[in-house]
Structures are given as structure tokens and as C-alpha cells.
Design an enzyme around this catalytic site. Structure first.
Site, short mmCIF file in Angstrom:
data_model
loop_
_atom_site.label_atom_id
_atom_site.label_comp_id
_atom_site.label_asym_id
_atom_site.label_seq_id
_atom_site.Cartn_x
_atom_site.Cartn_y
_atom_site.Cartn_z
N ASP A 31 14.83 -0.67 0.86
CA ASP A 31 15.55 -0.85 2.12
C ASP A 31 16.56 -1.97 1.93
O ASP A 31 17.64 -1.75 1.38
CB ASP A 31 14.50 -1.15 3.20
CG ASP A 31 15.05 -1.24 4.59
OD1 ASP A 31 16.02 -0.53 4.88
OD2 ASP A 31 14.50 -2.01 5.40
N LYS B 29 0.83 -1.20 0.00
CA LYS B 29 0.00 0.00 0.00
C LYS B 29 0.86 1.25 0.00
O LYS B 29 0.41 2.34 -0.32
CB LYS B 29 -0.87 0.05 1.28
CG LYS B 29 -1.74 -1.15 1.49
CD LYS B 29 -2.36 -1.08 2.91
CE LYS B 29 -3.05 -2.39 3.21
NZ LYS B 29 -3.40 -2.49 4.64
N ARG C 273 0.25 6.51 7.65
CA ARG C 273 0.35 6.61 6.19
C ARG C 273 -0.13 7.97 5.66
O ARG C 273 0.35 8.44 4.65
CB ARG C 273 -0.49 5.51 5.52
CG ARG C 273 0.05 4.10 5.69
CD ARG C 273 -0.66 3.16 4.73
NE ARG C 273 -0.49 1.76 5.06
CZ ARG C 273 0.55 1.01 4.69
NH1 ARG C 273 1.52 1.53 3.98
NH2 ARG C 273 0.61 -0.26 5.03
N ASP D 146 7.58 2.69 -2.64
CA ASP D 146 7.78 3.76 -1.66
C ASP D 146 9.25 3.89 -1.24
O ASP D 146 9.80 4.98 -1.22
CB ASP D 146 6.87 3.56 -0.43
CG ASP D 146 6.94 2.16 0.17
OD1 ASP D 146 7.75 1.32 -0.30
OD2 ASP D 146 6.17 1.88 1.11
P1 IMP Z 1 12.94 -4.17 1.43
O1 IMP Z 1 12.39 -5.43 0.85
O2 IMP Z 1 13.72 -4.43 2.70
O3 IMP Z 1 13.69 -3.31 0.46
O4 IMP Z 1 11.72 -3.37 1.99
C1 IMP Z 1 10.83 -2.71 1.22
C2 IMP Z 1 9.56 -2.48 2.00
O5 IMP Z 1 9.80 -2.39 3.40
C3 IMP Z 1 8.95 -1.17 1.61
O6 IMP Z 1 8.03 -1.34 0.57
C4 IMP Z 1 8.29 -0.71 2.89
O7 IMP Z 1 6.98 -1.19 2.92
C5 IMP Z 1 9.06 -1.36 3.99
N1 IMP Z 1 9.99 -0.40 4.64
C6 IMP Z 1 11.34 -0.38 4.55
N2 IMP Z 1 11.86 0.63 5.24
C7 IMP Z 1 10.82 1.28 5.79
C8 IMP Z 1 10.71 2.47 6.62
O8 IMP Z 1 11.68 3.15 7.01
N3 IMP Z 1 9.45 2.82 6.96
C9 IMP Z 1 8.34 2.13 6.56
N4 IMP Z 1 8.39 1.05 5.79
C10 IMP Z 1 9.62 0.62 5.41
MG MG Z 2 5.55 -1.48 1.67
#
Ligand code: IMP
Ligand code: MG
Length: 172
Positions: free
Chosen positions: A99, A39, A161, A96
Site C-alpha cells: 500500500d 497474518k 480474513r 499480502d
Molecule cells: P503499507 O505499509 O502501507 O504498504 O501497508 C502494508 C500493510 O497494510 C499490509 O500488510 C496490510 O496488512 C495492510 N493493508 C494495506 N492496504 C490494505 C487493504 O486494502 N486491506 C487490508 N489491509 C491492508
Molecule cells: Mg498485514
């Protein structure tokens, strides 16, 4: 928990106008899909789509990769698939935040199998220090430090959000 503003609504909107112009200049004619990852990317998608000075098609994809906490489970699952076939179309995945990179690494793989003409990633935020999997992000809004952020679509346990700014969550 309290919040501290990291990026103001004005900064976010100004950067999205730049990204929209860049995307508009980068693509030839033909269908261009913006695929919103639900979302968290919903507000970014809404603003980015209107900042691109050309016709775009919008699609939504639901995935789950995070639990209720602040770190990735490392496991990604598609919970809502696209309505459209992406075959032969230009596609930009709109996310969004990048990470660990686990989510986008997986998504690029999954969407690449659908034979798009091209596939790129637009992410509002990037935390490069946290990367575990490589992800090529063609359009990045802002690189931010390794802090947990909320607002403008980003949540903590589904809250925050609807904040208009991107904020750091702080223990009080
Ligand atoms: P990744 O798979 O670790 O790159 O994470 C991606 C997802 O983790 C994003 O789509 C976010 O939903 C969530 N996420 C990562 N870092 C944050 C943050 O600082 N705040 C909120 N959601 C996060
Ligand atoms: Mg997400």
C-alpha cells in the site's frame, strides 16, 4: 458493512499458479526461503509455496504497522522474528499487499542486513497509487485500484480474513 467481490478465488489461484512457475524458473538450486509476513499473507504463502515446483523453506515473521483502521501508522515493529538465519540463502518476502510501501521498505532493509544471497518481494496485491516509499516488487499478483480490500488473508479489524475471494469493503 458489506462486501463486493473484486478478485474471485479462481482468478487468485490461476495467478498464483503462474507466479509459482515463474519463481520455479528463476532460481538456481540451493535453499530458497519464502518468508511469510503475518497474518495477512498466510493463505497466499500456503498456496504460493505449493505452486512452486521445487523445494522451498518457509519462515514466518510478525510485524505491526497498522492499527485497527484503514491507514498506516507509519511505524513498523517486528513482533515475531524468524527461526532461521537467512545468510547465503535466496529469500522471497511474501506479503499480502503493498500500500504505502512503508512496511516492505522497512522489511527489505531489516532482512537485507542478514546477508541473504538474494532478496526479492512477492506481493499478492499492489496499490501503486498509494505509494509513499519505493519498493521493488519482483512478483505481483494483481495491481488494484485505491480501495480497501478484505479476504484471502486481508482483514479489517481482524475480520474477513477467511473469505475465499478478495473483496472491497462497502458501506451500506
Ligand atoms: P503499507 O505499509 O502501507 O504498504 O501497508 C502494508 C500493510 O497494510 C499490509 O500488510 C496490510 O496488512 C495492510 N493493508 C494495506 N492496504 C490494505 C487493504 O486494502 N486491506 C487490508 N489491509 C491492508
Ligand atoms: Mg498485514
Amino acid at each position: 458493512m458489506g462486501v463486493r467481490v473484486l478478485l474471485t478465488e479462481e482468478q487468485i489461484q490461476a495467478r498464483i499458479r503462474e507466479l509459482g512457475a515463474e519463481i520455479g524458473a528463476d532460481y538456481p538450486e540451493g535453499p530458497l526461503y519464502l518468508v511469510c509476513i503475518l497474518k495477512g499473507a498466510c493463505f497466499f504463502l500456503a498456496d504460493l509455496a505449493r505452486a512452486v515446483p521445487r523445494d522451498v523453506l518457509i519462515e514466518f515473521m510478525g510485524i505491526s504497522s497498522y492499527g485497527k483502521g484503514k491507514s498506516s501508522s507509519g511505524e513498523v515493529r517486528v513482533t515475531k522474528d524468524l527461526d532461521a538465519s537467512l545468510e547465503d540463502a535466496h529469500v522471497i518476502v511474501v506479503e499480502d499487499i503493498v500500500d504505502s510501501g512503508i512496511t516492505l521498505h522497512y522489511l527489505v532493509h531489516v532482512l537485507g542486513q542478514r546477508r541473504p544471497r538474494s532478496l526479492k518481494v512477492a506481493a499478492l496485491l499492489d496499490k501503486p497509487d498509494r505509494r509513499l516509499r519505493p519498493v521493488e516488487v519482483a512478483y505481483t499478483g494483481f495491481q488494484i485500484p485505491d480501495e480497501f480490500v478484505v479476504g484471502y488473508g486481508l482483514d479489517y479489524g481482524e475480520r474477513y480474513r477467511n473469505l475465499r475471494d478478495v473483496c472491497v469493503l462497502v458501506d451500506e
